[in-house]
Design a protein around this motif. Structure first.
Motif, mmCIF file in Angstrom:
data_model
loop_
_atom_site.group_PDB
_atom_site.id
_atom_site.type_symbol
_atom_site.label_atom_id
_atom_site.label_comp_id
_atom_site.label_asym_id
_atom_site.label_seq_id
_atom_site.Cartn_x
_atom_site.Cartn_y
_atom_site.Cartn_z
ATOM 1 N N UNK A 145 0.792 -1.224 0.000
ATOM 2 C CA UNK A 145 0.000 0.000 0.000
ATOM 3 C C UNK A 145 0.824 1.274 0.000
ATOM 4 N N UNK A 146 2.140 1.138 0.125
ATOM 5 C CA UNK A 146 2.985 2.329 0.146
ATOM 6 C C UNK A 146 4.298 2.066 -0.569
ATOM 7 N N UNK A 147 4.950 3.162 -0.968
ATOM 8 C CA UNK A 147 6.218 3.059 -1.682
ATOM 9 C C UNK A 147 7.314 2.552 -0.751
ATOM 10 N N UNK A 148 8.156 1.676 -1.277
ATOM 11 C CA UNK A 148 9.234 1.103 -0.480
ATOM 12 C C UNK A 148 10.592 1.656 -0.927
ATOM 13 N N UNK A 149 11.517 1.751 0.013
ATOM 14 C CA UNK A 149 12.859 2.240 -0.284
ATOM 15 C C UNK A 149 13.769 1.067 -0.632
ATOM 16 N N UNK A 150 14.944 1.401 -1.158
ATOM 17 C CA UNK A 150 15.938 0.370 -1.473
ATOM 18 C C UNK A 150 16.333 -0.387 -0.211
ATOM 19 N N UNK A 151 16.463 0.321 0.897
ATOM 20 C CA UNK A 151 16.830 -0.316 2.160
ATOM 21 C C UNK A 151 15.764 -1.328 2.589
ATOM 22 N N UNK A 152 14.515 -0.946 2.453
ATOM 23 C CA UNK A 152 13.433 -1.840 2.850
ATOM 24 C C UNK A 152 13.404 -3.089 1.975
ATOM 25 N N UNK A 153 13.659 -2.908 0.679
ATOM 26 C CA UNK A 153 13.677 -4.065 -0.216
ATOM 27 C C UNK A 153 14.848 -4.982 0.093
ATOM 28 N N UNK A 154 15.976 -4.404 0.472
ATOM 29 C CA UNK A 154 17.135 -5.212 0.857
ATOM 30 C C UNK A 154 16.821 -6.036 2.104
ATOM 31 N N UNK A 155 16.081 -5.434 3.013
ATOM 32 C CA UNK A 155 15.678 -6.151 4.215
ATOM 33 C C UNK A 155 14.749 -7.313 3.867
ATOM 34 N N UNK A 156 13.873 -7.069 2.905
ATOM 35 C CA UNK A 156 12.969 -8.128 2.457
ATOM 36 C C UNK A 156 13.766 -9.272 1.847
ATOM 37 N N UNK A 157 14.767 -8.933 1.034
ATOM 38 C CA UNK A 157 15.600 -9.962 0.422
ATOM 39 C C UNK A 157 16.311 -10.808 1.484
ATOM 40 N N UNK A 158 16.765 -10.129 2.538
ATOM 41 C CA UNK A 158 17.412 -10.860 3.623
ATOM 42 C C UNK A 158 16.450 -11.844 4.270
ATOM 43 N N UNK A 159 15.225 -11.434 4.433
ATOM 44 C CA UNK A 159 14.207 -12.318 5.005
ATOM 45 C C UNK A 159 13.926 -13.495 4.076
ATOM 46 N N UNK A 160 13.937 -13.218 2.788
ATOM 47 C CA UNK A 160 13.697 -14.283 1.825
ATOM 48 C C UNK A 160 14.830 -15.295 1.826
ATOM 49 N N UNK A 161 16.054 -14.791 1.925
ATOM 50 C CA UNK A 161 17.205 -15.695 2.020
ATOM 51 C C UNK A 161 17.085 -16.588 3.245
ATOM 52 N N UNK A 162 16.687 -16.002 4.347
ATOM 53 C CA UNK A 162 16.524 -16.772 5.586
ATOM 54 C C UNK A 162 15.458 -17.851 5.443
ATOM 55 N N UNK A 163 14.481 -17.590 4.575
ATOM 56 C CA UNK A 163 13.388 -18.537 4.372
ATOM 57 C C UNK A 163 13.690 -19.545 3.265
ATOM 58 N N UNK A 164 14.878 -19.430 2.666
ATOM 59 C CA UNK A 164 15.281 -20.408 1.659
ATOM 60 C C UNK A 164 14.997 -20.044 0.223
ATOM 61 N N UNK A 165 14.580 -18.822 -0.034
ATOM 62 C CA UNK A 165 14.335 -18.408 -1.409
ATOM 63 C C UNK A 165 15.644 -18.041 -2.096
ATOM 64 N N UNK A 166 15.705 -18.285 -3.405
ATOM 65 C CA UNK A 166 16.936 -17.933 -4.117
ATOM 66 C C UNK A 166 16.711 -17.217 -5.441
ATOM 67 N N UNK A 167 15.491 -16.853 -5.768
ATOM 68 C CA UNK A 167 15.272 -16.140 -7.035
ATOM 69 C C UNK A 167 13.960 -15.372 -7.012
ATOM 70 N N UNK A 168 13.871 -14.386 -7.901
ATOM 71 C CA UNK A 168 12.655 -13.590 -8.059
ATOM 72 C C UNK A 168 12.290 -13.555 -9.543
ATOM 73 N N UNK A 169 11.080 -13.935 -9.868
ATOM 74 C CA UNK A 169 10.588 -13.789 -11.237
ATOM 75 C C UNK A 169 9.546 -12.676 -11.204
ATOM 76 N N UNK A 170 9.917 -11.540 -11.756
ATOM 77 C CA UNK A 170 9.137 -10.322 -11.610
ATOM 78 C C UNK A 170 8.469 -9.959 -12.939
ATOM 79 N N UNK A 171 7.150 -9.908 -12.954
ATOM 80 C CA UNK A 171 6.427 -9.638 -14.196
ATOM 81 C C UNK A 171 5.569 -8.396 -14.066
ATOM 82 N N UNK A 172 5.566 -7.603 -15.113
ATOM 83 C CA UNK A 172 4.804 -6.360 -15.070
ATOM 84 C C UNK A 172 4.445 -5.928 -16.488
#
Length: 208
Positions: free
Chosen positions: A81-108
């Motif tokens: 619902x709101x714009x995210x910063x680069x720092x916030x996205x990096x934090x999300x990536x860290x959480x994804x790594x911790x959860x075992x994710x290794x890739x993003x397929x981004x479609x738009x």
């Protein structure tokens, strides 16, 4: 365990009678890219479209032996619902790594082109009209039929696969550009789109 995050950001409020592959690009430094866990993200304001898209893509990945998760099952409502910063996205990536994710397929959807076409009957393009009256009567609806010139849209949809790797930036692994032509039904568009990108990624040794 390797993870695939499929961030499918699509304005797939579409439905289509045609999907056409325009181009693909693969990182020349990557010969084979395996991913085992994927986050599927459909970026659209339409919650119904997002649900259908993410669900079907996750199912397609599962059919091919890849663990997949929908973004709607991972991100809370407020996240989108709101714009995210680069720092916030990096934090999300860290959480994804911790959860075992290794890739993003981004479609738009990256572009929309509006076109017009004649509603002429193809089998009469070569007809010769021997009199003015016949010619006039055959085509007089040009004056009053609003559908004689039909308008249709072509949506250019881009899918990008990013690796979520330790000590690396979000590295682009693969990308495709697909034209979605003549929207008709959402479900058919989604099915056609997913089939096309899945087949192409398989051909190019990406994910599958």
């Amino acid at each position: 365990m390797k993870t695939k995050i499929i961030c499918l950001s699509m304005l797939l409020f579409l439905g289509c009678s045609s999907t056409k592959l325009v181009s693909t690009w693969k990182n020349p430094d990557i010969v084979l890219f395996d991913a085992y866990k994927v986050l599927v993200v459909g970026m659209t304001q339409d919650e119904n479209v997002r649900t259908v898209f993410e669900t079907r893509l996750a199912e397609k990945l599962s059919e091919k032996g890849v663990e997949a998760m929908r973004s709607m099952d991972l991100f809370d409502v407020e996240f989108t619902l709101s714009e995210k910063s680069e720092k916030q996205l990096s934090e999300v990536e860290g959480q994804l790594l911790d959860k075992g994710f290794d890739a993003i397929l981004f479609t738009k959807v990256v572009g929309t082109e509006n076109r017009r076409t004649f509603r002429e009957r193809m089998n009469k393009l070569n007809d010769m009209y021997t009199s003015f009256s016949v010619d006039y009567l055959e085509h007089q609806d040009i004056y009053y039929n609003s559908e004689y010139y039909e308008t249709f849209n072509i949506y250019t949809v881009e899918t990008s696969l990013y690796c979520i790797c330790v000590d690396k930036e979000r590295e682009l692994i693969w990308r495709s550009d697909i034209d979605v032509i003549e929207p008709v039904k959402m479900e058919k568009t989604i099915e056609a789109y997913i089939k096309l990108i899945a087949n192409k990624m398989g051909e190019q040794d990406v994910i599958f």
